[in-house]
Design an enzyme around this catalytic site. Sequence first.
Site, PDB file in Angstrom:
ATOM      1  N   ASN A  49       0.830  -1.200   0.000  1.00  0.00           N
ATOM      2  CA  ASN A  49       0.000   0.000   0.000  1.00  0.00           C
ATOM      3  C   ASN A  49       0.869   1.257   0.000  1.00  0.00           C
ATOM      4  OD1 ASN A  49      -2.077  -1.791   0.123  1.00  0.00           O
ATOM      5  ND2 ASN A  49      -2.424  -1.566   2.316  1.00  0.00           N
ATOM      6  N   VAL A  50       0.373   2.289  -0.656  1.00  0.00           N
ATOM      7  CA  VAL A  50       1.146   3.535  -0.766  1.00  0.00           C
ATOM      8  C   VAL A  50       0.527   4.641   0.081  1.00  0.00           C
ATOM      9  CG1 VAL A  50       1.988   2.964  -3.092  1.00  0.00           C
ATOM     10  CG2 VAL A  50      -0.133   4.292  -2.846  1.00  0.00           C
ATOM     11  N   ASP A  51      -0.472   4.277   0.926  1.00  0.00           N
ATOM     12  CA  ASP A  51      -1.270   5.306   1.592  1.00  0.00           C
ATOM     13  C   ASP A  51      -0.707   5.791   2.931  1.00  0.00           C
ATOM     14  OD1 ASP A  51      -1.965   3.173   3.382  1.00  0.00           O
ATOM     15  OD2 ASP A  51      -3.684   2.649   2.125  1.00  0.00           O
ATOM     16  N   HIS A  65       5.905  -0.517  -2.777  1.00  0.00           N
ATOM     17  CA  HIS A  65       5.427   0.286  -3.912  1.00  0.00           C
ATOM     18  C   HIS A  65       5.518   1.784  -3.656  1.00  0.00           C
ATOM     19  CE1 HIS A  65       2.884  -3.403  -5.406  1.00  0.00           C
ATOM     20  NE2 HIS A  65       4.182  -3.552  -5.578  1.00  0.00           N
ATOM     21  N   CYS A  85      12.054  13.580  -7.576  1.00  0.00           N
ATOM     22  CA  CYS A  85      12.358  14.239  -8.852  1.00  0.00           C
ATOM     23  C   CYS A  85      12.317  13.190  -9.967  1.00  0.00           C
ATOM     24  CB  CYS A  85      13.734  14.893  -8.774  1.00  0.00           C
ATOM     25  SG  CYS A  85      14.249  15.586 -10.356  1.00  0.00           S
ATOM     26  N   SER A 125      -4.433  -9.739  -3.075  1.00  0.00           N
ATOM     27  CA  SER A 125      -4.977 -10.703  -4.038  1.00  0.00           C
ATOM     28  C   SER A 125      -3.940 -11.758  -4.423  1.00  0.00           C
ATOM     29  CB  SER A 125      -5.466  -9.967  -5.286  1.00  0.00           C
ATOM     30  OG  SER A 125      -4.429  -9.163  -5.793  1.00  0.00           O
ATOM     31  N   PRO A 128     -11.373 -11.921   2.743  1.00  0.00           N
ATOM     32  CA  PRO A 128     -12.752 -12.413   2.623  1.00  0.00           C
ATOM     33  C   PRO A 128     -12.925 -13.326   1.405  1.00  0.00           C
ATOM     34  CG  PRO A 128     -12.701 -10.001   2.700  1.00  0.00           C
ATOM     35  CD  PRO A 128     -11.275 -10.471   2.611  1.00  0.00           C
ATOM     36  N   ALA A 146     -12.253 -13.628   6.090  1.00  0.00           N
ATOM     37  CA  ALA A 146     -12.968 -12.533   6.766  1.00  0.00           C
ATOM     38  C   ALA A 146     -12.184 -11.230   6.587  1.00  0.00           C
ATOM     39  CB  ALA A 146     -13.100 -12.854   8.260  1.00  0.00           C
TER      40      ALA A 146
HETATM   41  N1  APR Z   1      -9.824  -7.485   4.575  1.00  0.00           N
HETATM   42  C1  APR Z   1      -8.946  -8.286   3.945  1.00  0.00           C
HETATM   43  N2  APR Z   1      -8.887  -8.414   2.603  1.00  0.00           N
HETATM   44  C2  APR Z   1      -9.760  -7.697   1.879  1.00  0.00           C
HETATM   45  C3  APR Z   1     -10.725  -6.833   2.463  1.00  0.00           C
HETATM   46  C4  APR Z   1     -10.738  -6.744   3.879  1.00  0.00           C
HETATM   47  N3  APR Z   1     -11.592  -5.964   4.534  1.00  0.00           N
HETATM   48  N4  APR Z   1     -11.434  -6.253   1.461  1.00  0.00           N
HETATM   49  C5  APR Z   1     -10.948  -6.721   0.310  1.00  0.00           C
HETATM   50  N5  APR Z   1      -9.942  -7.601   0.540  1.00  0.00           N
HETATM   51  C6  APR Z   1      -9.109  -8.343  -0.399  1.00  0.00           C
HETATM   52  C7  APR Z   1      -9.728  -8.617  -1.736  1.00  0.00           C
HETATM   53  O1  APR Z   1     -10.484  -9.831  -1.670  1.00  0.00           O
HETATM   54  C8  APR Z   1      -8.492  -8.770  -2.623  1.00  0.00           C
HETATM   55  O2  APR Z   1      -8.046 -10.121  -2.631  1.00  0.00           O
HETATM   56  O3  APR Z   1      -7.987  -7.534  -0.676  1.00  0.00           O
HETATM   57  C9  APR Z   1      -7.441  -7.917  -1.925  1.00  0.00           C
HETATM   58  C10 APR Z   1      -7.059  -6.662  -2.670  1.00  0.00           C
HETATM   59  O4  APR Z   1      -6.453  -7.044  -3.868  1.00  0.00           O
HETATM   60  P1  APR Z   1      -5.795  -5.964  -4.874  1.00  0.00           P
HETATM   61  O5  APR Z   1      -6.759  -4.825  -5.093  1.00  0.00           O
HETATM   62  O6  APR Z   1      -5.282  -6.713  -6.050  1.00  0.00           O
HETATM   63  O7  APR Z   1      -4.641  -5.356  -3.986  1.00  0.00           O
HETATM   64  P2  APR Z   1      -3.139  -5.810  -3.790  1.00  0.00           P
HETATM   65  O8  APR Z   1      -3.029  -7.286  -3.637  1.00  0.00           O
HETATM   66  O9  APR Z   1      -2.606  -4.919  -2.724  1.00  0.00           O
HETATM   67  O10 APR Z   1      -2.542  -5.384  -5.199  1.00  0.00           O
HETATM   68  C11 APR Z   1      -1.170  -5.289  -5.367  1.00  0.00           C
HETATM   69  O11 APR Z   1      -1.447  -4.115  -7.474  1.00  0.00           O
HETATM   70  O12 APR Z   1      -2.973  -2.509  -8.175  1.00  0.00           O
HETATM   71  C12 APR Z   1      -1.625  -2.777  -7.947  1.00  0.00           C
HETATM   72  O13 APR Z   1       0.172  -1.439  -7.145  1.00  0.00           O
HETATM   73  C13 APR Z   1      -1.149  -1.859  -6.837  1.00  0.00           C
HETATM   74  O14 APR Z   1      -0.148  -2.336  -4.698  1.00  0.00           O
HETATM   75  C14 APR Z   1      -1.120  -2.746  -5.610  1.00  0.00           C
HETATM   76  C15 APR Z   1      -0.802  -4.112  -6.210  1.00  0.00           C
END
Ligand code: APR
Length: 251
Positions: free
Chosen positions: A108-110, A125, A133, A195, A220, A235
């Site tokens: 996460n970048v937040d 990330h 720059c 994911s 979840p 969950a």
């Molecule tokens: N608790 C846990 N997991 C959750 C929740 C929750 N409350 N809500 C959603 N999820 C899960 C979703 O089911 C999904 O599997 O979080 C996952 C989010 O997946 P992505 O959006 O693909 O995020 P991430 O795995 O961080 O993606 C990696 O991809 O988009 C680029 O650079 C971006 O850092 C990001 C990278």
Amino acid sequence: MSATRAATFHPELITALRSARRVAVLTGAGVSAESGVPTFRDAQTGLWENFKPEDLATPEAFRRNPKLVWEWYEWRRQKVRSVQPNAGHRALAGMAKRYAEFALITQNVDGLHQRAGSAGVIELHGNITRTRCFNENIVVPEWTHTGEVPPLCPQCKGHLRPDVVWFGEDLPEAAINEAKRVSSACDLFLSLGTSSVVYPAAMLPEIALRTGATVVEINPDETPFTPNATFSLRAPSGVVLPDLLRAAGIV
Ligand code: APR
């Protein structure tokens, strides 16, 4: 209440949490979802709905239209500033105090982990709240506001950009190396809210498994990693992680 909850978790999972000495955690967008941070794809609403992230989050897009890309990130920065860390972020900050060795790796970048009190976060990330720059690749903490969009680097007068990893760019070498190191040295690995499809981050729980760690996934939804996880808790992380840590007597 916690006694009831303890019974809902596998006793071997509770034992793994209690006996672990070296812990590594990987977080993804799902951990921030409960704070209301739109994921990359959810972010494409309103003004920005006609743009694909791939057309905004690449070096080519920035070269083509730096003002557009800067403004998109400014909009995302405002969103991030308007939300708060959730119970999942806070549970991880509390967990760090309990273990002699604890590493928190995030995609996460937040910056919400840091706002929840986590220190030494390994950012794979980058971080949307930092700026660097575009020419010199160095972090720029301050600049003069001249009205230019994007603002200009005080040193070289080149464009400033967000300090995040764009599509097609390499991850920061020190961060990924450290993430691999802690993943291969831990005895407990948590994969939260990711994911598990974006590499190289997705290989970290695999590394931990190969070296014999207990690997716990909290999501979840099922992911490609779910069948390999030692324990998979289906969950939201902001709910189940605090419950699990309380059940194990960690926080
Ligand atoms: N608790 C846990 N997991 C959750 C929740 C929750 N409350 N809500 C959603 N999820 C899960 C979703 O089911 C999904 O599997 O979080 C996952 C989010 O997946 P992505 O959006 O693909 O995020 P991430 O795995 O961080 O993606 C990696 O991809 O988009 C680029 O650079 C971006 O850092 C990001 C990278």
